[in-house]
Motif scaffolding. Structure first.
Motif, short mmCIF file in Angstrom:
data_model
loop_
_atom_site.label_atom_id
_atom_site.label_comp_id
_atom_site.label_asym_id
_atom_site.label_seq_id
_atom_site.Cartn_x
_atom_site.Cartn_y
_atom_site.Cartn_z
N SER A 9 0.83 -1.21 0.00
CA SER A 9 0.00 0.00 0.00
C SER A 9 0.87 1.25 0.00
CB SER A 9 -0.93 0.01 1.22
OG SER A 9 -1.82 -1.08 1.19
N GLY A 10 2.00 1.17 0.71
CA GLY A 10 2.90 2.32 0.78
C GLY A 10 3.50 2.68 -0.57
N VAL A 11 3.99 1.68 -1.31
CA VAL A 11 4.60 1.99 -2.61
C VAL A 11 3.54 2.45 -3.62
CG1 VAL A 11 6.59 0.48 -2.29
CG2 VAL A 11 4.53 -0.44 -3.36
N ILE A 12 2.33 1.91 -3.50
CA ILE A 12 1.25 2.37 -4.38
C ILE A 12 0.93 3.83 -4.07
CG2 ILE A 12 -1.20 2.12 -4.97
CD1 ILE A 12 -0.90 -0.89 -4.50
N TYR A 13 0.88 4.16 -2.77
CA TYR A 13 0.57 5.53 -2.36
C TYR A 13 1.60 6.52 -2.91
CZ TYR A 13 0.22 9.70 0.52
OH TYR A 13 0.13 11.02 0.93
N ILE A 14 2.90 6.24 -2.71
CA ILE A 14 3.89 7.22 -3.15
C ILE A 14 3.96 7.31 -4.67
CG2 ILE A 14 5.23 7.02 -1.02
CD1 ILE A 14 7.30 5.37 -2.53
N PHE A 15 3.69 6.20 -5.36
CA PHE A 15 3.68 6.26 -6.83
C PHE A 15 2.51 7.13 -7.32
CE2 PHE A 15 2.17 4.66 -10.95
CZ PHE A 15 3.30 4.92 -11.72
N LEU A 16 1.33 6.91 -6.74
CA LEU A 16 0.17 7.71 -7.15
C LEU A 16 0.37 9.18 -6.80
CD1 LEU A 16 -2.83 5.38 -6.21
CD2 LEU A 16 -1.87 5.81 -8.48
N GLN A 17 0.99 9.45 -5.67
CA GLN A 17 1.27 10.84 -5.30
C GLN A 17 2.27 11.47 -6.27
OE1 GLN A 17 -0.01 13.02 -3.46
NE2 GLN A 17 -1.27 11.91 -2.01
N SER A 18 3.19 10.67 -6.78
CA SER A 18 4.14 11.18 -7.78
C SER A 18 3.41 11.56 -9.07
CB SER A 18 5.22 10.14 -8.06
OG SER A 18 5.94 9.83 -6.90
N VAL A 19 2.48 10.70 -9.48
CA VAL A 19 1.67 10.99 -10.67
C VAL A 19 0.86 12.26 -10.44
CG1 VAL A 19 -0.23 10.17 -12.11
CG2 VAL A 19 1.54 8.57 -11.36
N ILE A 20 0.25 12.38 -9.27
CA ILE A 20 -0.54 13.57 -8.94
C ILE A 20 0.34 14.82 -8.95
CG2 ILE A 20 -1.75 14.74 -7.03
CD1 ILE A 20 -2.96 12.02 -6.31
N SER A 21 1.57 14.71 -8.45
CA SER A 21 2.48 15.86 -8.42
C SER A 21 2.73 16.40 -9.82
CB SER A 21 3.81 15.47 -7.76
OG SER A 21 3.63 15.09 -6.42
N TYR A 22 2.94 15.49 -10.78
CA TYR A 22 3.14 15.92 -12.17
C TYR A 22 1.87 16.58 -12.72
CZ TYR A 22 7.68 13.65 -12.86
OH TYR A 22 9.00 13.31 -12.80
N LYS A 23 0.73 16.01 -12.40
CA LYS A 23 -0.53 16.56 -12.91
C LYS A 23 -0.83 17.94 -12.33
CE LYS A 23 -3.00 12.23 -13.95
NZ LYS A 23 -3.42 12.60 -15.33
N MET A 24 -0.42 18.18 -11.08
CA MET A 24 -0.70 19.45 -10.41
C MET A 24 0.35 20.52 -10.71
SD MET A 24 -3.57 18.95 -8.90
CE MET A 24 -3.67 20.47 -7.97
N HIS A 25 1.49 20.12 -11.29
CA HIS A 25 2.55 21.07 -11.60
C HIS A 25 2.03 22.15 -12.56
CE1 HIS A 25 6.61 22.53 -12.30
NE2 HIS A 25 6.38 22.48 -13.60
N PRO A 26 2.38 23.44 -12.36
CA PRO A 26 3.37 24.00 -11.42
C PRO A 26 2.82 24.34 -10.04
CG PRO A 26 2.58 25.74 -12.83
CD PRO A 26 1.85 24.49 -13.27
N LEU A 27 1.54 24.07 -9.77
CA LEU A 27 1.01 24.32 -8.44
C LEU A 27 1.54 23.26 -7.47
CD1 LEU A 27 -2.70 25.14 -9.34
CD2 LEU A 27 -0.87 26.75 -8.82
N GLY A 28 1.82 23.66 -6.28
CA GLY A 28 2.28 22.72 -5.26
C GLY A 28 3.78 22.48 -5.33
N SER A 29 4.22 21.59 -6.21
CA SER A 29 5.63 21.18 -6.23
C SER A 29 6.34 21.68 -7.49
CB SER A 29 5.73 19.65 -6.18
OG SER A 29 5.02 19.14 -5.09
N THR A 30 7.65 21.89 -7.35
CA THR A 30 8.46 22.24 -8.51
C THR A 30 8.70 20.98 -9.33
OG1 THR A 30 10.55 21.80 -7.35
CG2 THR A 30 9.63 24.03 -7.16
N GLN A 31 9.18 21.16 -10.54
CA GLN A 31 9.42 20.02 -11.41
C GLN A 31 10.53 19.13 -10.86
OE1 GLN A 31 10.38 20.93 -15.53
NE2 GLN A 31 9.13 19.23 -16.20
N ILE A 32 11.52 19.74 -10.21
CA ILE A 32 12.61 18.95 -9.62
C ILE A 32 12.07 18.04 -8.53
CG2 ILE A 32 14.71 19.09 -8.22
CD1 ILE A 32 15.43 21.64 -9.69
N VAL A 33 11.18 18.58 -7.69
CA VAL A 33 10.57 17.77 -6.63
C VAL A 33 9.75 16.64 -7.23
CG1 VAL A 33 8.91 17.78 -4.72
CG2 VAL A 33 10.58 19.62 -4.92
N CYS A 34 9.04 16.94 -8.31
CA CYS A 34 8.26 15.89 -9.00
C CYS A 34 9.16 14.76 -9.46
CB CYS A 34 7.51 16.49 -10.19
SG CYS A 34 6.18 17.64 -9.77
#
Length: 239
Positions: free
Chosen positions: A133-158
């Motif tokens: 569940s943990g690896v699924i969570y962080i992977f989905l959050q990574s996908v969300i980070s890219y989708k929300m860019h540039p709001l929230g996180s920088t591209q480097i953080v993504c």
């Protein structure tokens, strides 16, 4: 004067990172000093099996799981608010990701409550749920980070989040496979034993995934400085 870790909701990921890291390290050092485990890559659960480290491990990991739920829920509400105007991600994706995270934290509670050598099956199920569940969570959050860019996180953080996610996914597979190939549960290993290498690979991968989670939540700190959550109380007249 406000310290950096007091800005916004920053204290949540900071507390989670420090506390979860301390949980692993303190339990390991205690178990090592008591000579209950070998110094070279025991399983994380091995460091919380025998007293007194079992009590330390149980309390600290349980509290870490609660901090994890609080951090994940805060992240969920932050994304929900941003998404009201951007509509960059689906509500289902946000909710499903939160659910995966909460399930993983419940798995951590099971691991903390049921010792490896006492109730092995329940402990192993809890660990499996927590890591998957943990690896699924962080992977989905990574996908969300890219989708929300540039709001929230920088591209480097993504990019950093995705790299951590991929490494964790790669590590979790041999961790589980090698653990299944080892037919016995023991705290001390002789390098000359038949299954030692398989055990070592599994243990190294387990520590990699565990600290992958820690590093991932470390990337939340800067983002959590930007917002706060407010609770609203309403009085309902029942008369």
């Amino acid at each position: 004067m406000m310290f950096w870790f007091m800005e916004g909701m920053c204290f949540l990921p900071v507390s989670l990172v420090i506390w979860s890291s301390s949980s692993f390290i303190v339990s390991y050092i205690t178990a090592l000093l008591e000579r209950h485990v070998d110094p070279v890559f025991p399983y994380i659960s091995d460091t919380g099996t025998e007293p007194p480290e079992s009590e330390i491990f149980g309390i600290m990991i349980t509290l870490a799981s609660f901090l994890g739920v609080a951090t994940m829920y805060t992240r969920y509400k932050f994304l929900e608010t941003l998404n009201e105007t951007t509509h960059a991600i689906s509500t289902k994706l946000n909710k499903s990701t939160l659910l995966c995270g909460i399930i993983g934290c419940l798995g951590m509670c099971v691991v903390a409550t049921f010792q490896e050598t006492v109730v092995t099956l329940v402990h192993d199920i809890g660990a499996f749920i927590a890591f998957i569940s943990g690896v699924i969570y962080i992977f989905l959050q990574s996908v969300i980070s890219y989708k929300m860019h540039p709001l929230g996180s920088t591209q480097i953080v993504c990019h950093i989040r995705m790299v951590i996610s991929v490494i964790s996914i790669i590590a979790v597979v041999p961790m589980i496979v090698c653990a299944l190939l080892v037919p016995k549960t023991q705290l001390h290993w002789d390098p000359d034993e038949k299954d030692y290498l398989v055990h070592l690979v599994s243990a190294v991968c387990e520590w990699t995934v565990a600290f992958g989670f820690v590093c991932y939540f470390l990337t939340y700190i800067k983002e959590f400085q930007k917002f706060t959550l407010k609770a609203k109380a309403e009085f309902i007249d029942c008369n």
